[in-house]
Write an enzyme that holds these catalytic residues in place. Sequence first.
Site, mmCIF file in Angstrom:
data_model
loop_
_atom_site.group_PDB
_atom_site.id
_atom_site.type_symbol
_atom_site.label_atom_id
_atom_site.label_comp_id
_atom_site.label_asym_id
_atom_site.label_seq_id
_atom_site.Cartn_x
_atom_site.Cartn_y
_atom_site.Cartn_z
ATOM 1 C CG HIS A 75 -9.441 -1.185 -5.472
ATOM 2 N ND1 HIS A 75 -10.058 -1.396 -4.266
ATOM 3 C CD2 HIS A 75 -10.404 -1.287 -6.420
ATOM 4 C CE1 HIS A 75 -11.339 -1.626 -4.479
ATOM 5 N NE2 HIS A 75 -11.583 -1.560 -5.773
ATOM 6 C CE1 TYR A 85 -3.926 -2.187 0.138
ATOM 7 C CE2 TYR A 85 -2.739 -3.333 1.899
ATOM 8 C CZ TYR A 85 -3.770 -3.283 0.980
ATOM 9 O OH TYR A 85 -4.674 -4.321 0.892
HETATM 10 C C1 DHK Z 1 -7.564 -1.914 0.082
HETATM 11 C C2 DHK Z 1 -7.963 -2.869 0.974
HETATM 12 O O1 DHK Z 1 -8.076 -2.584 2.267
HETATM 13 C C3 DHK Z 1 -8.237 -4.249 0.550
HETATM 14 O O2 DHK Z 1 -9.212 -4.886 1.348
HETATM 15 C C4 DHK Z 1 -8.618 -4.344 -0.911
HETATM 16 C C5 DHK Z 1 -7.590 -2.136 -1.374
HETATM 17 C C6 DHK Z 1 -7.608 -3.592 -1.771
HETATM 18 C C7 DHK Z 1 -6.529 -1.312 -2.085
HETATM 19 O O3 DHK Z 1 -5.756 -1.839 -2.886
HETATM 20 O O4 DHK Z 1 -6.487 -0.101 -1.853
HETATM 21 O O5 DHK Z 1 -8.701 -5.682 -1.299
#
Ligand code: DHK
Length: 145
Positions: free
Chosen positions: A102, A25
């Site tokens: 996402h 992330y």
């Molecule tokens: C963020 C989340 O918290 C996951 O549950 C999703 C998403 C993906 C992201 O890629 O920002 O599956």
Amino acid sequence: MSPLPILLLNGPNLNMLGKRQPEVYGSETLADVVSACRSAAQAAGRALEDFQSNSEGDMIDRIHAARGNVSGIIINPGGWTHTSVALRDALVIPEVPIVEVHISNVHAREAFRHHSFVSPVATGVIAGLGTFGYRAAIDYLVKHH
Ligand code: DHK
């Protein structure tokens, strides 16, 4: 009359951006993301409202409150993407364009992340561009709505 604000919504666990699995992330915090989006919106003469919640009911209440008060919604629904009919049903209530974001490429991850309840009611979907995806969504909404 100035245009209505854009609403940026983030679902569960996104308050932990920067700390949570940075290899997936990234290292930017949610505050960094919101600040960059607000600057981009303001540069285009638009205001940005933002809301993050780990509680589905609070998120649904915020979406209801957006009806008549925002020009478009950017939402990263987090895990609710893959589970929540209630969130999907709420998102059609404001009757504005929706960009689903996402950070990661959900289609390159576990099979349970491949299905989205939100995508059928979204104008567009951005996945896998990291936190840049949020800024791309702002650019789209300020240019087209
Ligand atoms: C963020 C989340 O918290 C996951 O549950 C999703 C998403 C993906 C992201 O890629 O920002 O599956």
